[in-house]
Design an enzyme around this catalytic site. Structure first.
Site, short mmCIF file in Angstrom:
data_model
loop_
_atom_site.label_atom_id
_atom_site.label_comp_id
_atom_site.label_asym_id
_atom_site.label_seq_id
_atom_site.Cartn_x
_atom_site.Cartn_y
_atom_site.Cartn_z
N ARG A 119 0.72 -1.22 0.20
CA ARG A 119 -0.03 0.18 -0.06
C ARG A 119 0.68 1.21 0.05
NH1 ARG A 119 -3.13 -2.87 3.32
NH2 ARG A 119 -4.93 -3.92 2.66
N LYS A 141 3.21 12.39 -10.60
CA LYS A 141 2.41 11.37 -11.66
C LYS A 141 3.22 9.96 -11.70
CE LYS A 141 -0.20 14.54 -14.09
NZ LYS A 141 -0.60 15.02 -15.50
N GLU A 183 10.95 19.74 -23.24
CA GLU A 183 10.10 20.08 -22.07
C GLU A 183 10.88 21.03 -21.02
OE1 GLU A 183 7.48 18.12 -21.24
OE2 GLU A 183 7.66 16.43 -22.33
N LYS A 225 8.18 24.01 -12.84
CA LYS A 225 7.29 22.61 -12.73
C LYS A 225 6.96 22.70 -11.14
CE LYS A 225 5.78 18.32 -13.78
NZ LYS A 225 6.16 16.90 -14.33
N GLU A 235 -4.72 17.16 -10.54
CA GLU A 235 -5.13 17.59 -11.85
C GLU A 235 -6.04 18.69 -11.90
OE1 GLU A 235 -4.09 17.33 -15.87
OE2 GLU A 235 -3.03 16.62 -14.07
N ARG A 239 -2.11 23.10 -12.95
CA ARG A 239 -1.54 22.13 -13.64
C ARG A 239 -1.39 22.14 -15.14
NH1 ARG A 239 0.93 17.21 -10.12
NH2 ARG A 239 2.16 16.47 -12.22
N ASN A 243 0.81 21.42 -19.65
CA ASN A 243 0.35 20.59 -21.02
C ASN A 243 0.55 21.29 -22.44
OD1 ASN A 243 -0.66 17.92 -20.47
ND2 ASN A 243 -2.57 18.50 -21.80
N HIS A 246 1.00 19.65 -25.59
CA HIS A 246 0.88 18.25 -25.39
C HIS A 246 -0.46 17.85 -26.15
CE1 HIS A 246 4.44 18.33 -23.13
NE2 HIS A 246 4.34 17.25 -22.76
N HIS A 250 0.49 14.76 -28.21
CA HIS A 250 0.05 13.42 -27.87
C HIS A 250 -0.60 12.87 -29.12
CE1 HIS A 250 -0.06 14.15 -23.20
NE2 HIS A 250 1.32 13.74 -23.51
N HIS A 263 8.83 11.60 -27.70
CA HIS A 263 7.96 12.45 -26.91
C HIS A 263 8.21 13.85 -27.00
CE1 HIS A 263 4.81 13.66 -23.88
NE2 HIS A 263 5.92 14.47 -23.33
N1 LIG Z 1 5.12 11.27 -14.73
C1 LIG Z 1 5.08 12.53 -15.57
O1 LIG Z 1 4.76 13.42 -15.12
C2 LIG Z 1 5.90 12.43 -16.95
C3 LIG Z 1 6.01 13.60 -17.74
C4 LIG Z 1 6.56 13.58 -18.72
C5 LIG Z 1 6.78 12.43 -19.42
N2 LIG Z 1 6.45 11.19 -18.78
C6 LIG Z 1 6.64 9.85 -19.27
O2 LIG Z 1 8.09 9.73 -19.48
C7 LIG Z 1 8.53 8.82 -20.52
C8 LIG Z 1 9.63 9.44 -21.63
O3 LIG Z 1 10.40 9.47 -20.66
P1 LIG Z 1 12.19 9.85 -21.17
O4 LIG Z 1 11.92 11.14 -22.05
O5 LIG Z 1 12.92 10.17 -20.16
O6 LIG Z 1 12.61 8.91 -22.01
P2 LIG Z 1 12.75 7.38 -21.85
O7 LIG Z 1 12.70 6.92 -20.48
O8 LIG Z 1 11.95 6.60 -22.88
O9 LIG Z 1 14.36 7.17 -22.42
C9 LIG Z 1 14.69 7.20 -23.60
C10 LIG Z 1 15.88 6.23 -23.97
O10 LIG Z 1 17.08 6.83 -23.45
C11 LIG Z 1 17.70 5.68 -22.88
N3 LIG Z 1 18.51 6.22 -21.65
C12 LIG Z 1 18.19 6.47 -20.40
N4 LIG Z 1 18.94 7.19 -19.72
C13 LIG Z 1 19.98 6.95 -20.42
C14 LIG Z 1 21.46 7.48 -20.24
N5 LIG Z 1 21.94 8.02 -19.00
N6 LIG Z 1 22.38 7.09 -21.16
C15 LIG Z 1 21.90 6.51 -22.48
N7 LIG Z 1 20.78 6.16 -22.66
C16 LIG Z 1 19.86 6.30 -21.64
C17 LIG Z 1 16.65 4.78 -22.41
O11 LIG Z 1 16.93 3.37 -22.31
C18 LIG Z 1 15.71 4.97 -23.48
O12 LIG Z 1 16.01 4.14 -24.59
C19 LIG Z 1 7.05 8.57 -21.19
O13 LIG Z 1 6.38 7.27 -20.92
C20 LIG Z 1 6.19 9.73 -20.78
O14 LIG Z 1 4.95 9.35 -20.61
C21 LIG Z 1 5.89 11.27 -17.45
ZN LIG Z 2 5.50 15.86 -21.97
#
Ligand SMILES: NC(=O)c1ccc[n+]([C@@H]2O[C@H](COP(=O)([O-])OP(=O)(O)OC[C@H]3O[C@@H](n4cnc5c(N)ncnc54)[C@H](O)[C@@H]3O)[C@@H](O)[C@H]2O)c1
Ligand SMILES: [Zn+2]
Length: 358
Positions: A119, A141, A183, A225, A235, A239, A243, A246, A250, A263
């Site tokens: 939990r 999130k 971002e 942020k 949300e 907040r 977006n 986005h 998206h 992304h």
């Molecule tokens: N929770 C939130 O508020 C929030 C906000 C924005 C995005 N997201 C989510 O985040 C995800 C995207 O995350 P991201 O942009 O960080 O990319 P990612 O996690 O998809 O990573 C991108 C690539 O980089 C590689 N990688 C990571 N660190 C590395 C390093 N130090 N050296 C070499 N390679 C490395 C990974 O293996 C992957 O192939 C999406 O699923 C999105 O939905 C969440």
């Molecule tokens: Zn984003």
């Protein structure tokens, strides 16, 4: 090492502390929080370098050590189950904590596992991509994708600590590095005109990954942020400003099956489209729109998205912010100032997608 910066996010149960500085990885043991002193380490193959750094820093205190597949296709409940299996087999207790080392996929999946294990146990985020440093690891999130759509299963479960050291992204491929910076700039454009001007001026140094310039942008983006999330940790209204870019971003991402565009690249095109809407709805000066486009061009070039109405309309209709009269969107009034417009008609979104240019 210069003293790290400390940024407080949220309050009460939802409080996180973000530490940002060059060289922080080697001192991770001082910053990562676990009530019991024991940690579950969750990382990915891409983040092996920084994960090794955390292994060294926490030597002798790691209860379980798991690498997950961090492709978007694998961001699902199976990944959460695998973390739970490893944690329970290792005898996890309520006062143990998880540490997620990786990009946004790792922090979303591992943070969600922490939210539901026994939990809820504490967790820490060590982001290793620019996108996770500027956005994904901040705000609480967490969650995974479902066959019916992206991020449909999840929980608000803020990490206790977010540790940002640009060195953790040193092995990140240039394409991911640049996409993640979209971002960071997004945060500046919606909330900090001074930061936007400094980062635009220092873009060459940022792209060369020079610590001081990169830290200034990432810390500034995290501050924007954190401010918005703290004003509204659920949300709610504020907040939604995050977006910006986005709504169409998206749709561009989904229309490319999450493979054609990163992304951040999809968000860059989403911002380009939002600039078109902003000129009409909020009187965004042309000079400001040009500045944003110029920066996105320098961050790119980004692959062009699929922009036909047939490809985009189904995804826009499914947007969480859609109503009968349109889809809520974020418009820029000027660099550093954004606001929400409640119902922008679908046809206007599609026209903006067609007109967007970088
Ligand atoms: N929770 C939130 O508020 C929030 C906000 C924005 C995005 N997201 C989510 O985040 C995800 C995207 O995350 P991201 O942009 O960080 O990319 P990612 O996690 O998809 O990573 C991108 C690539 O980089 C590689 N990688 C990571 N660190 C590395 C390093 N130090 N050296 C070499 N390679 C490395 C990974 O293996 C992957 O192939 C999406 O699923 C999105 O939905 C969440
Ligand atoms: Zn984003």
């Amino acid at each position: 090492m210069n003293a790290p910066r400390r940024i407080a996010i949220g309050s009460g149960d939802a409080a996180s502390l973000l530490w940002i500085g060059a060289g922080l990885m080697s001192e991770a043991a001082r910053y990562l929080v676990s009530p019991s002193g024991r940690f579950l380490l969750v990382s990915s193959a891409g983040a092996r370098g920084p994960a090794d750094g955390i292994r060294r820093a926490l030597a002798g205190r790691i209860l379980a050590d798991l690498e997950i597949d961090d492709r978007e296709e694998a961001k699902n409940l199976d990944a959460v189950s695998r973390i739970a299996d490893a944690a329970l087999a290792a005898g996890v207790r309520r006062d143990d904590a998880l540490v997620a080392v990786g990009g946004g996929v790792v922090s979303d999946v591992a943070g969600f596992a922490a939210a539901i294990l026994l939990r809820g146990i504490a967790w820490n985020a060590v982001p290793t991509t620019t996108g996770a440093m500027a956005a994904a690891a901040i705000g609480g999130k967490t969650g995974v994708d479902h066959a019916a759509g992206k991020n449909l299963l999840g929980a608000f479960h803020p990490p206790r600590t977010v540790l940002v050291d640009p060195a953790a992204a040193s092995t990140l491929p240039d394409r991911d590095f640049r996409a993640g910076l979209v971002e960071a700039f997004k945060a500046a454009w919606i909330g900090d005109a001074g930061l936007a001007a400094r980062a635009e001026g220092g873009l060459e140094k940022i792209l060369e990954r020079q610590d001081a310039s990169l830290l200034d942008l990432l810390a500034g983006a995290a501050t924007v942020k954190a401010r918005i999330v703290s004003e509204d940790s659920r949300e709610g209204d504020r907040r939604r400003l995050l977006n910006f870019g986005h709504t169409l971003g998206h749709a561009f991402e989904a229309a490319g099956d999450y493979r054609r565009l990163r992304h951040g690249e999809a968000v860059a095109w989403g911002i380009a489209a939002a600039l078109e809407i902003s000129r009409e709805l909020s009187g965004l000066p042309e000079a400001d729109a040009d500045r944003v486009r110029e920066t996105l061009r320098r961050l790119g070039p980004f692959p062009e998205p699929e922009r036909s109405a047939e490809a985009l309309a189904p995804y826009l209709a499914r947007d969480k912010k859609a109503s009968a009269s349109g889809i809520a969107g974020v418009v820029l009034e000027s660099i550093g100032r954004a606001r929400i417009v409640e119902a922008i008609p679908l046809a206007d979104w599609l026209a903006a997608a067609a007109r967007a240019r970088l």
